[in-house]
Design an enzyme around this catalytic site. Structure first.
Site, PDB file in Angstrom:
ATOM      1  N   PRO A   1       4.134  11.804  30.979  1.00 19.68           N
ATOM      2  CA  PRO A   1       2.913  11.287  30.365  1.00 19.68           C
ATOM      3  C   PRO A   1       3.235  10.376  29.191  1.00 19.68           C
ATOM      4  O   PRO A   1       4.008  10.740  28.311  1.00 19.68           O
ATOM      5  CB  PRO A   1       2.180  12.544  29.885  1.00 19.68           C
ATOM      6  CG  PRO A   1       2.878  13.687  30.482  1.00 19.68           C
ATOM      7  CD  PRO A   1       4.266  13.247  30.747  1.00 19.68           C
ATOM      8  N   GLU A   2       2.623   9.224  29.218  1.00 20.10           N
ATOM      9  CA  GLU A   2       2.716   8.284  28.110  1.00 20.10           C
ATOM     10  C   GLU A   2       1.382   8.357  27.354  1.00 20.10           C
ATOM     11  O   GLU A   2       0.554   9.205  27.651  1.00 20.10           O
ATOM     12  CB  GLU A   2       2.976   6.866  28.636  1.00 20.10           C
ATOM     13  CG  GLU A   2       4.166   6.800  29.599  1.00 20.10           C
ATOM     14  CD  GLU A   2       4.435   5.407  30.139  1.00 20.10           C
ATOM     15  OE1 GLU A   2       4.109   4.418  29.449  1.00 20.10           O
ATOM     16  OE2 GLU A   2       4.964   5.296  31.242  1.00 20.10           O
TER      17      GLU A   2
ATOM     18  N   LYS B   1       3.294  10.576  22.158  1.00 20.40           N
ATOM     19  CA  LYS B   1       3.177  11.288  23.433  1.00 20.40           C
ATOM     20  C   LYS B   1       3.054  12.801  23.231  1.00 20.40           C
ATOM     21  O   LYS B   1       3.205  13.552  24.182  1.00 20.40           O
ATOM     22  CB  LYS B   1       4.392  10.977  24.312  1.00 20.40           C
ATOM     23  CG  LYS B   1       4.534   9.503  24.666  1.00 20.40           C
ATOM     24  CD  LYS B   1       5.879   9.200  25.309  1.00 20.40           C
ATOM     25  CE  LYS B   1       6.086   7.685  25.434  1.00 20.40           C
ATOM     26  NZ  LYS B   1       7.479   7.346  25.779  1.00 20.40           N
TER      27      LYS B   1
ATOM     28  N   ARG C   1      10.629  20.144  35.374  1.00 20.00           N
ATOM     29  CA  ARG C   1      12.017  19.861  34.979  1.00 20.00           C
ATOM     30  C   ARG C   1      12.451  20.529  33.681  1.00 20.00           C
ATOM     31  O   ARG C   1      13.620  20.365  33.281  1.00 20.00           O
ATOM     32  CB  ARG C   1      12.219  18.348  34.891  1.00 20.00           C
ATOM     33  CG  ARG C   1      12.095  17.703  36.255  1.00 20.00           C
ATOM     34  CD  ARG C   1      12.169  16.198  36.185  1.00 20.00           C
ATOM     35  NE  ARG C   1      13.515  15.731  35.891  1.00 20.00           N
ATOM     36  CZ  ARG C   1      13.828  14.451  35.758  1.00 20.00           C
ATOM     37  NH1 ARG C   1      12.902  13.527  35.851  1.00 20.00           N
ATOM     38  NH2 ARG C   1      15.059  14.090  35.514  1.00 20.00           N
TER      39      ARG C   1
ATOM     40  N   ARG D   1      14.007  -7.807  14.919  1.00 19.06           N
ATOM     41  CA  ARG D   1      14.703  -7.146  16.026  1.00 19.06           C
ATOM     42  C   ARG D   1      15.300  -8.129  17.003  1.00 19.06           C
ATOM     43  O   ARG D   1      14.631  -9.033  17.461  1.00 19.06           O
ATOM     44  CB  ARG D   1      13.712  -6.252  16.796  1.00 19.06           C
ATOM     45  CG  ARG D   1      12.878  -5.361  15.916  1.00 19.06           C
ATOM     46  CD  ARG D   1      13.708  -4.226  15.393  1.00 19.06           C
ATOM     47  NE  ARG D   1      12.849  -3.231  14.773  1.00 19.06           N
ATOM     48  CZ  ARG D   1      12.964  -1.926  14.987  1.00 19.06           C
ATOM     49  NH1 ARG D   1      13.890  -1.469  15.788  1.00 19.06           N
ATOM     50  NH2 ARG D   1      12.148  -1.084  14.378  1.00 19.06           N
TER      51      ARG D   1
ATOM     52  N   ARG E   1      17.162   2.353  32.147  1.00 15.60           N
ATOM     53  CA  ARG E   1      15.844   2.610  32.733  1.00 15.60           C
ATOM     54  C   ARG E   1      15.440   1.426  33.594  1.00 15.60           C
ATOM     55  O   ARG E   1      15.761   0.284  33.273  1.00 15.60           O
ATOM     56  CB  ARG E   1      14.767   2.786  31.646  1.00 15.60           C
ATOM     57  CG  ARG E   1      15.197   3.498  30.396  1.00 15.60           C
ATOM     58  CD  ARG E   1      15.103   5.012  30.423  1.00 15.60           C
ATOM     59  NE  ARG E   1      14.053   5.580  31.210  1.00 15.60           N
ATOM     60  CZ  ARG E   1      12.884   5.961  30.735  1.00 15.60           C
ATOM     61  NH1 ARG E   1      12.569   5.785  29.478  1.00 15.60           N
ATOM     62  NH2 ARG E   1      11.999   6.526  31.525  1.00 15.60           N
TER      63      ARG E   1
END
Length: 272
Positions: A2-3, A59, A112, A153, A262
DNA sequence: AGGTCGACCTGGCAGC
DNA sequence: TGCTGCCAGGTCGACC
């Protein structure tokens, strides 16, 4: 899993359903999910506590309890918080059952076992909450703030969007979706974005997250809301998990690359 | 400072 | 049918 949109959906539903209810008895089936306490301590700390509010930070779901105490739940990839009427059986993935004074049960399920729960007096006791960045939807984040932050950044913009210390709540699905909507290449370095791109990125962050909340999140695999129902944003997904399928705008096959270990999905033609 | 990778876990799915 | 390998929405810590 879930985000922000999924956790926000869970948070709103739980607030509606179990706010003002009370924890009665807690049964732990796998203590690996307890981050800072034993089963005994969890039961002792929570028994009799009234749920004042259910909040969200990034989250994480945060239950504010009576007596200046918080239950923090991070669902990680496969965690679920599901409210039952008290008759449901424990599932294979049920790790904790919180019995409520109303007779209902709150199930913590987690395939998990990556998810974690904390009971704390002060939210600063939870490490990731101390370091977490601003909420994208609460007004602090605006084009000016984003412009300033991006200048600092050099990391690829997709990797930066996943960094919770930069912005709270964006995960792998929405990072790809946001960049597709903004027409920005995920490999582009943050400090190289032009003013128009930053503007577009800001609008996409807000609109994608808000739309996903309206659709009650995305159920790729495991995500379920507090009633066990799937989210419908899966029907609005443009690039995530669509490698080789046609871009809805230009028909070019969607590309999958790996960034920071990812998967990233994007359209080579639309996202220059 | 930033990147990359493995670890933490279970289970679904594709390919053989 | 059954085996193997790969993949998964997140984060942390070790290492370069």
């Amino acid at each position: 899993m879930p985000e922000l949109p999924e956790v926000e959906t869970i948070k709103r539903d739980l607030h509606e359903k179990i706010c003002r209810d009370q924890f009665a008895f807690i049964k732990v089936f796998d203590s690996r999910v307890l981050a800072n306490c034993t089963e005994k301590k969890l039961s002792k700390e929570l028994a009799g506590e009234k749920i004042e509010t259910v909040d969200r930070r990034g989250k994480a779901v945060i239950f504010r309890l009576s007596h200046q105490k918080f239950l923090v739940v991070h669902l990680k990839m496969t965690g679920q918080l599901i409210v039952g009427d008290g008759k449901e059986e424990k599932g294979k993935q049920t790790r904790i059952i919180f019995q409520l004074a109303s007779g209902r049960n709150l199930f913590y399920n987690d395939q998990r076992l990556f998810g974690r729960l904390w009971v704390v007096k002060d939210l600063k006791e939870v490490n990731f909450l101390r370091a977490i960045g601003p909420e994208p939807l609460n007004g602090v984040v605006n084009p000016l703030w984003l412009t300033k932050q991006l200048k600092l950044r050099e990391t690829p913009i997709k990797v930066l969007l996943l960094n919770q210390e930069f912005l709270a709540g964006i995960g792998n699905i929405y990072a790809s979706e946001i960049l597709f909507k903004a027409k920005i290449n995920p490999k582009k370095r943050a400090n190289r974005l032009r003013a128009l791109e930053v503007e577009s990125l800001y609008r996409s962050i807000v609109s994608v997250l808000k739309e996903a909340i309206d659709y009650r999140g995305t159920s790729m695999r495991n995500y379920r809301d507090s009633a066990g129902q799937k989210g419908r944003f899966i029907d609005r997904i443009r690039v995530y998990n669509r490698e080789g399928e046609k871009c809805f705008i230009c028909q070019t096959p969607i590309t999958r690359i790996v960034q920071g270990a990812r998967s990233t999905f994007f359209c080579r033609r639309c996202q220059k």
